[in-house]
Structures are given as C-alpha cells and as structure tokens.
Design a protein around this motif. Structure first.
Motif, PDB file in Angstrom:
ATOM      1  N   GLU A  15      14.317 -18.742  15.255  1.00 37.38           N
ATOM      2  CA  GLU A  15      14.849 -17.446  14.842  1.00 37.38           C
ATOM      3  C   GLU A  15      15.088 -16.520  16.028  1.00 37.38           C
ATOM      4  OE1 GLU A  15      12.367 -18.961  13.238  1.00 37.38           O
ATOM      5  OE2 GLU A  15      13.533 -19.474  11.424  1.00 37.38           O
ATOM      6  N   ARG A  16      14.240 -16.635  17.056  1.00 35.75           N
ATOM      7  CA  ARG A  16      14.392 -15.742  18.217  1.00 35.75           C
ATOM      8  C   ARG A  16      14.856 -16.479  19.470  1.00 35.75           C
ATOM      9  NH1 ARG A  16       9.545 -13.068  19.746  1.00 35.75           N
ATOM     10  NH2 ARG A  16       8.267 -14.303  18.330  1.00 35.75           N
ATOM     11  N   ASP A  55      17.556  -5.382  14.514  1.00 38.58           N
ATOM     12  CA  ASP A  55      16.227  -5.724  14.001  1.00 38.58           C
ATOM     13  C   ASP A  55      15.411  -6.573  14.960  1.00 38.58           C
ATOM     14  OD1 ASP A  55      17.479  -8.176  13.800  1.00 38.58           O
ATOM     15  OD2 ASP A  55      16.997  -8.505  11.680  1.00 38.58           O
ATOM     16  N   VAL A  98      15.873  -9.578  15.793  1.00 40.42           N
ATOM     17  CA  VAL A  98      15.877 -11.009  15.465  1.00 40.42           C
ATOM     18  C   VAL A  98      17.252 -11.489  15.013  1.00 40.42           C
ATOM     19  CG1 VAL A  98      14.869 -12.816  14.015  1.00 40.42           C
ATOM     20  CG2 VAL A  98      13.450 -10.900  14.779  1.00 40.42           C
ATOM     21  N   ASN A  99      17.811 -10.870  13.970  1.00 41.75           N
ATOM     22  CA  ASN A  99      18.953 -11.449  13.274  1.00 41.75           C
ATOM     23  C   ASN A  99      20.311 -10.847  13.600  1.00 41.75           C
ATOM     24  OD1 ASN A  99      17.362 -13.242  11.453  1.00 41.75           O
ATOM     25  ND2 ASN A  99      16.568 -11.285  10.704  1.00 41.75           N
ATOM     26  N   PHE A 100      20.362  -9.569  13.930  1.00 41.02           N
ATOM     27  CA  PHE A 100      21.667  -8.921  14.059  1.00 41.02           C
ATOM     28  C   PHE A 100      21.538  -7.658  14.896  1.00 41.02           C
ATOM     29  CE2 PHE A 100      19.975  -5.805  11.302  1.00 41.02           C
ATOM     30  CZ  PHE A 100      20.842  -4.716  11.297  1.00 41.02           C
ATOM     31  N   ILE A 107      25.705 -11.502  14.552  1.00 37.79           N
ATOM     32  CA  ILE A 107      24.731 -12.069  13.621  1.00 37.79           C
ATOM     33  C   ILE A 107      24.405 -13.482  14.076  1.00 37.79           C
ATOM     34  CG2 ILE A 107      25.400 -10.708  11.600  1.00 37.79           C
ATOM     35  CD1 ILE A 107      27.107 -13.047  10.668  1.00 37.79           C
ATOM     36  N   LYS A 108      23.240 -13.961  13.665  1.00 32.51           N
ATOM     37  CA  LYS A 108      22.780 -15.295  14.024  1.00 32.51           C
ATOM     38  C   LYS A 108      22.421 -16.073  12.754  1.00 32.51           C
ATOM     39  CE  LYS A 108      19.298 -14.918  16.700  1.00 32.51           C
ATOM     40  NZ  LYS A 108      18.070 -14.291  17.210  1.00 32.51           N
ATOM     41  N   ARG A 109      22.474 -17.384  12.893  1.00 35.61           N
ATOM     42  CA  ARG A 109      22.024 -18.240  11.802  1.00 35.61           C
ATOM     43  C   ARG A 109      21.393 -19.489  12.416  1.00 35.61           C
ATOM     44  NH1 ARG A 109      26.476 -19.681   7.495  1.00 35.61           N
ATOM     45  NH2 ARG A 109      27.292 -20.908   9.243  1.00 35.61           N
ATOM     46  N   ALA A 110      20.099 -19.643  12.188  1.00 35.44           N
ATOM     47  CA  ALA A 110      19.375 -20.772  12.771  1.00 35.44           C
ATOM     48  C   ALA A 110      19.814 -22.077  12.124  1.00 35.44           C
ATOM     49  CB  ALA A 110      17.871 -20.581  12.595  1.00 35.44           C
ATOM     50  N   TRP A 152      25.891 -18.356  16.279  1.00 35.71           N
ATOM     51  CA  TRP A 152      26.010 -16.909  16.234  1.00 35.71           C
ATOM     52  C   TRP A 152      27.485 -16.524  16.362  1.00 35.71           C
ATOM     53  CZ3 TRP A 152      28.343 -14.899  20.565  1.00 35.71           C
ATOM     54  CH2 TRP A 152      28.185 -15.592  21.771  1.00 35.71           C
ATOM     55  N   HIS A 193      22.168  -8.157   6.312  1.00 37.46           N
ATOM     56  CA  HIS A 193      21.165  -7.838   7.334  1.00 37.46           C
ATOM     57  C   HIS A 193      20.974  -6.327   7.476  1.00 37.46           C
ATOM     58  CE1 HIS A 193      20.348 -11.859   8.601  1.00 37.46           C
ATOM     59  NE2 HIS A 193      21.547 -12.086   9.103  1.00 37.46           N
TER      60      HIS A 193
END
Length: 845
Positions: free
Chosen positions: A86-87, A145, A147-149, A166-169, A177, A340
């Motif tokens: 996630e990070r 945040d 972590v995500n966006f 934005i990211k997506r694991a 991303w 998000h």
C-alpha cells in the motif's frame, strides 16, 4: 709412584683454566641468547602494542560510521512491495512540485516539469524543483492521505495546475498508479500557452525505451525495466481536449538525478508555433543520447504544448499484474479519486470533528490542507551522510541507509531534520500511527554504535545538491533536541499495557535504542556540575558574532552565554533529558525490565528544588542558562589605520563589523527572557502548586516581554539582544519572531496546568484561550492572504516570514484549533494529538 690424588690435583690445576674459559664462553653464549630473546620479546611487545594502538585508532575512526549493535527497528524488507504494497509507491519526492517513486534504494523516478511559453526569458523558466525563486502565487496539497491519493493546486503567473494521483496495489511490484495534470487559465485577457513535460529517469540499472507514434512526433508510451519494478509501462492516453496542442519528446542520458533539468535544457530547441504567427516556442529535440554513453538513454521526457484548458493523463502499469479489472483512466480514475476524497473527509471529521465545533468550511479546508501538506511532504531518501569525528582528519561516509521522513519545507529544506521530525510526528501520529511509527523507526535505525544520530540527513544526489558545502558535514560531538520523544510518548502510551505481540515487539526494539541515545547525551552533553547539561558546538573563538550561535539546540541565535566556555549549562537541554528519562522508565516498567536508573534520573531532573538551585535567577525571577556572560557587546566597524589619507581605503583590510566587548563577562545567569526561560513550564516540570508558575504565567502574558496578538515571540522586548543582528550579514532568527512549534508546546502546557488541581488553574485557562485564538487566527489569516504557511511570523505585524511553504512544524497551527473571535469553548480537543493530555507525565518516583 704418583698418587691418584696428586694426579687428580695436577689435572685440576692444568684443566681448571680451560674449564673456566668454557664456562665463561657458555655463560657468554647463554647471556647473548638471553639478550637476543629479550630484544626479540621487546620487539614483539612493541609490535603488539603498536598493532593494538593502530587497531584502537582504527576502531575510534570507524566508530562514527558503525551502526548500533542492536536489533533494528525495521526488517530489511519492511518497505518492499511484498511487505507493504500500500505504501510502496508514493509522492515521495517532496523537493519536486510533483514526483513519484517507490520506497526502494534505486527506484526509477517520475515527475513533472512545465514551462510557460512565449516568454522573453532566456533560458526559459522551467519549473521542476520547488523553489521560492519561482515566485509561485501558491502551491500545496489540498488533500492527501499519505497512502492512496493526493490532490494539489499550483498557481503560476497566468494559470493553475491541478495535480492528482491515485494508486491501486496489485502484482509483485506495488501495483499501478495514475496521475492527471489539469492546466487552466487564471488570466481572462490571456489564454496562455503551456508546455507540460512528464518524465521517467533511472537511478540505477535498467532501461527505458519509448514507443513513438507513426508520425514520429509523439511518445505514446514508455516501456521500462528495473530490478525494483520489473517490467512496466508508462502511457500517455490521447487527450479529448479541443485545445490546440503539439507533442515533442526527449530521449537522452542524465549523469544524475540532480542533473535532470540541466539535461533537458541541453535538449531544447526553438520552433515557430504556426505559419501565421511566427512566434517562437521551446520544444524538446527528440533522441539525443550522447555518443560516448555506453548504457544508452536513462531519461525520457514526454512534452505536450497546449492552449488552455488541458488535462494530461499519465498511467503507470506494472508488468506483474496480468488481470487488472480496468485501467486507471477517464471515468475510472475520476470515480476512484472521488471515493478516496470522500474517505479522507470522513476520516478527518472522525479524527478532529471540526464541523461540530462551528468552524467555517473555509477554516476546515485550511485544516485539511495543513494536514495534507504534512503527510504529502513525506519523502523517501537513500544515501550516506558525510560525517566527522575528532579521530578523523577528513569527513567520512556514514553507512548507506534509507530514510522515510517528513521535511520542514519543500522549497528550502527538502530533507530530514532530527529536531523538526519530532514535531512533524505530533501531527502525523494522530492521522496515521503506522506511518508515524515507520518514520520514527527509520530515524532510530540511523543511530551509530555511540548512540549518535546525525541531526541533518542529506541523502542522495538531489538532497546534496540543495545544501551549501559548509552545512553538509555532520559532527558527532553535536546534538539536537531529542524531540522524537514527543510523538513516541503518545504512540507508546497505548502500548504500555497492551498484550499485542506487535506492540511488545515495537517496545522491545525501541528500548535499547532510546537507552543508548540517552547515554550518549548523558556523556557527551554533560555540564560542569552534577545534573547539568551543555549544548556542544558553540564557537568560543569567533569575533564575528554578537552572541555565538547554538545551532545544536535548534534555537540557533537565541542568546546564550556571550563567551562560550565549559562552565556554562543550559536549562532547555536539562528539560529534554528529564523528558527522555521518564519515557525510558515507563517502557522498562512495561516490559518488566529494570529501569530504576532512569526512574531515579527522571526524579532528580524533575525535582523542582534542585532545578531552582541550578537555574532559577532570583534577580530576574526566571529560569535561565548559566555561563560567562555580558550584555555589553556591540558590532562595530574596525577603525582604519590612523595614517590613511582622506578618502583612501585601507589596503587588504576586512572592514566587516566585529564584536566589541564593552564590559568584562562574569559567571552568572544569562537573563534573556524568552523560549529557553519557559522550558521547565513548556515540558511541564514546574509543579502546579509552585509560586514560580504564576510568575511564569504573568511574565508570559506581559506585552513588554513575549506576548503579542499573534502568539508568543521568541525573545522578550526588554532583552538586550531582542531583534538584533547576530553579525553584519546575519539577521535575527530566534530573537523576536514567533515560532509555531514553541507556541504549540506553550498551549499544551497551559492546557495541562488549567486542568490540573492547583492555585493557578484559572490564570492558565484564561491565557490558554487567548493565546490559542491569537496563534490560530494569525496563521489562518496569513494563509488566506498569501496562500502559504510560513516558517515563522513577525511579532509586530503577524506577517509570515522566512521560507514558504513551511508545512513542517508550522502545520501544528492546525492542532491548536481553528478558532475565531473569542470563542471560549475548550478547543484543545482540536489538538491533533490530544498528546499533552496523555503524557507519561513527570512523575516523582
């Protein structure tokens, strides 16, 4: 017949001398052998002693760059895609206006540059690294945040950029991303023409190869590979915008991450925008890999030059994801970003609950921006500090290490600072404890075998390029306030009685490091008397400074003893040591480890009687440093030689002002009233029933001392060095300006004393409410006026000063509560940490 006896006697007479000569020769031979053995033994002993001496000297030289022999806080793969997907990816390049990288040592880097076309400047003003010289109207994260966006606004002269990602694991390398960069005009009279340039650059092995369109003008995508990421693709979907736009690109080789802008500038040429308007604009020159570079290109830039408005989409897709549900573009991107943002708003409301306290939407947005800039400015760095000890003739490299950390200022201090990071994590730990523990663990893992942590971390080419040479080398005699203790107290409080294995593991790892750290301070920063401490690193030989700086204290030019000697001792360091001892004692007790030594030290250092004996000035009725001091010092221009003719300049004479002492210094208290005087109060060591508390509160509220309508100034107006230059070219820094980290500590102390039984609760409560409103209202008004949170604030006008944006500890303005008017409702619930209500307080054990 000769008798046998007589023959025997004759033989003795005849053979005696011969036997004696044999015996003498034997003795001489044995003596020579013994002498040789002694000589050999002596040589061997000398060799062994010399070997031991040189080995010991080598040990002393190596000690500074030897890691502490103790279990590390973090596992070697703790930041890998497998351990923390996630990070793994993030906006971990706070020195750039927008950049992405992974939390790995040699991650490829991705980022944005832009250029306002039709400029008259040469070379053209390309934006890349955050720089106050760019004179942007404002920039910073609105929501992030950690972590995500993230969503950021950047306002240039005639247009605004909105960067969102934005990211997506998923897969084996941290997932995908995407980023959108939207450019809109802010000048109704001029639409503008802007070049957006998005790049990928390698910082190690691997390759990047662009996929060029059929007409040869546009990069459609970039195929890349690196050991950290495996195979990946960076795509630039075609825009649906009706704006006129043109594409160009650059494929080249950069000699380092600090040379990316330089490499791109070398690849620029000029063309005409169109046939009817022969207006030149700057374009990238295509494939320009230098001939002498064996490894080929390592830096590829996509350029779109466009009229506004325009949105550039960028998609990074990992090759290790084989069945992705969809691509992060278009409506999918917008929908996921909105989700998000909604989750961020919900979490923010749950953490801080500002709306129920009747704060305006504008104030809430300010609070969200302050938090977002803090977590959005967290970076990941890798490299080796340059360090030096008294045993090293020249600086040496620390071991190579990673650092995941917040930064004080993206434009001016885009790197890790030990003293700042404790304050940063007062905010971060409330928002996301896991991020905070990760940051603090990275810092503690930088501790060497002595227990020393370099106070400024300049890791990697980009960080090194931003620091003047004289500030690069870190010396192991110099400390910094151990502010990591502040967030650790809050984080650890919930773990002390926990049965969770994860919590116990953290406590077991942190304890030996805190103990070693404490012992380093307790030996290297010890004062001349028992239970006193002294900041090392002051220059006792300078004649250029009005008062030699104490950079190691974090308070730089705050007045200390005018003549540095080994006789001085400092009250603020003593209070930091008390804070540290108390935390170590608490952790030890929780783990069932003998912590009696630390508990006893804590008791001694918080004993008000002993504190008063050492640091209370009866003359000024305040807590003070002690040392060789005089207030009668001035900066004066050297007098020229008497034999000069009128108008003649003295040859080769330095005419800078020098310090002139007009009264001999004496050992005694340094009665400068300001932040240092408040430390026993700031860290709540003063007993609530002590009459000295009311004196502190009274003086603190006095406008002739440190009280202003905007917060507490750093140095009282009646102090001789108030607002004085420290050298001819060194303006005042901690000599009057308002600093938010210290105001935050003051509000926390006031909140403690107003809630703790004692005769001065009402006085503390009244000051608390007024100070809280003054601090927050000024930060908020300056943010609305200028678009920035500032390093410090003018004590006469409240105007923001120093570097900007300074969303390090100045973001703690958020935690004091966004207040308006004279609201009297308790707003310290707004303290982002609630930290000061929950300290492992200075108990008398």
């Amino acid at each position: 017949m000769t008798s046998t006896k007589h023959l025997r006697h004759r033989n003795v007479q005849r053979d005696g001398p011969r036997l004696e000569r044999k015996i003498d020769k034997s003795r001489t031979k044995n003596s020579d052998s013994s002498s040789k053995l002694v000589a050999i033994a002596s040589v061997l002993v000398t060799i062994l002693l010399l070997a031991g001496y040189f080995r010991y000297q080598m040990y002393l030289r190596e000690k500074i760059k030897t890691p502490l022999y103790a279990p590390t806080m973090l596992a070697k793969d703790s930041t890998s895609a497998k351990s923390d997907p996630e990070r793994y990816w993030g906006s971990y390049r706070p020195n750039t206006y927008f950049g992405m990288r992974t939390r790995t040592q040699r991650s490829p880097v991705f980022g944005l540059m832009w250029l306002n076309q039709f400029t008259q400047q040469m070379p053209p003003p390309i934006r890349h690294w955050c720089d106050q010289g760019d004179r942007l109207r404002r920039y910073g994260w609105l929501k992030h945040d950690g972590v995500n966006f993230g969503v950021q606004e950047i306002v240039d002269s005639d247009f605004m950029l909105t960067t969102s990602f934005i990211k997506r694991a998923g897969g084996d390398h941290g997932g995908d991303w995407s980023a959108n960069i939207t450019a809109t005009s802010t000048n109704k009279e001029r639409a503008g023409l802007v070049s957006l340039m998005f790049y990928v650059a390698l910082d190690g092995s691997g390759h990047v190869e662009p996929v060029i369109s059929k007409n040869g003008q546009r990069i459609n995508s970039i195929n890349g590979y690196s050991p950290e990421l495996g195979h990946y693709r960076l795509s630039f979907p075609k825009s649906t915008s009706n704006s006129t736009h043109k594409h160009n690109y650059l494929i080249t080789h950069a000699t380092g991450l600090d040379k990316l802008k330089e490499a791109m500038m070398n690849g620029i040429r000029v063309e005409a925008w169109d046939k009817s308007r022969r207006v030149p604009y700057f374009v990238l020159g295509g494939r320009q890999v230098p001939i002498d570079v064996e490894d080929g290109s390592n830096f590829v830039v996509f350029q779109v030059t466009t009229e506004l408005p325009y949105t550039l989409e960028v998609m990074y897709e990992s090759g290790s994801i084989y069945e992705r549900p969809n691509r992060l573009q278009g409506e999918v991107f917008s929908s996921l970003l909105a989700q998000h943002v909604s989750e961020f708003d919900k979490k923010f409301d749950e953490k801080f609950d500002l709306k129920s306290k009747a704060f305006s939407q504008s104030q809430v947005d300010f609070a969200k921006a302050a938090l977002s800039n803090m977590v959005g400015s967290v970076g990941y760095f890798y490299g080796a500090s340059l360090v030096q000890s008294v045993y090293n003739e020249e600086p040496v490299n620390y071991w190579k290490a990673a650092l995941y950390t917040g930064v004080p200022s993206r434009s001016f201090f885009p790197r890790g600072f030990l003293w700042d990071e404790g304050f940063h994590n007062l905010l971060i730990s409330k928002w996301d404890p896991e991020i905070s523990k990760d940051i603090l663990s990275h810092w503690l893992d930088l501790m060497n075998t002595e227990g020393w942590i370099p106070r400024e971390q300049i890791l990697g080419d980009e960080a090194r390029a931003r620091v003047p040479d004289e500030f690069v080398v870190q010396r192991n005699t110099n400390a910094n306030p151990p502010t990591l203790i502040l967030p650790l107290q809050r984080l650890i409080k919930s773990m002390l009685d926990s049965d969770k294995e994860k919590d116990k593991k953290f406590l077991k790892a942190v304890l030996p490091r805190l103990q070693t750290w404490f012992q380093w301070y307790n030996t290297t920063q010890i004062g001349p008397k028992r239970f006193t401490y002294q900041w090392r690193g002051r220059d006792g030989h300078t004649n250029k400074e009005l008062n030699p700086k104490t950079l190691t204290s974090g308070l730089d030019d705050y007045p200390r003893a005018s003549h540095p000697t080994n006789d001085e001792y400092h009250v603020d360091l003593r209070c930091w040591m008390a804070l540290s001892a108390g935390l170590i004692a608490d952790i030890s007790k929780s783990l069932g480890v003998d912590g009696a030594e630390y508990a006893a030290t804590h008791a001694v250092l918080t004993d008000n009687g002993l504190l008063d004996d050492l640091h209370w000035s009866e003359k000024k009725q305040q807590y003070s440093d002690y040392g060789l001091h005089t207030d009668k010092v001035r900066l004066e221009r050297p007098k020229p030689p008497a034999n000069l003719q009128p108008g003649q300049r003295p040859p080769n004479m330095n005419m800078d002002k020098v310090r002139v002492v007009h009264a001999d210094p004496e050992l005694g208290f340094v009665n400068a009233f300001g932040y240092v005087s408040l430390f026993p109060f700031l860290l709540k060591i003063v007993e609530p029933s002590s009459p000295k508390l009311t004196r502190i509160l009274t003086d603190m509220r006095s406008e002739k001392h440190i009280w202003t309508d905007f917060g507490l100034r750093s140095l009282g107006q009646t102090t001789p060095l108030y607002n004085r230059y420290n050298s001819e070219h060194d303006p005042p820094y901690w000599r009057g300006a308002l600093w938010i980290n210290m105001n935050y500590l003051a509000l926390g102390a006031l909140d403690f004393y107003r809630k703790t039984p004692g005769p001065y609760r009402a006085q503390a409560d009244e000051i608390y409410t007024e100070l809280r409103n003054n601090v927050v209202n000024n930060i908020y008004s300056q943010y609305m006026r200028t678009g920035y949170i500032w390093e410090n604030y003018n004590d006469k006008t409240g105007e923001g000063k120093g570097c900007h944006p300074f969303t390090g500890w100045s973001a703690l303005g958020l935690v004091t509560g966004v207040a308006t008017g004279t609201r009297s409702s308790p707003a310290h619930e707004l303290l982002i940490i609630g930290y000061f209500d929950n300290l492992c307080l200075f108990r008398q054990i």
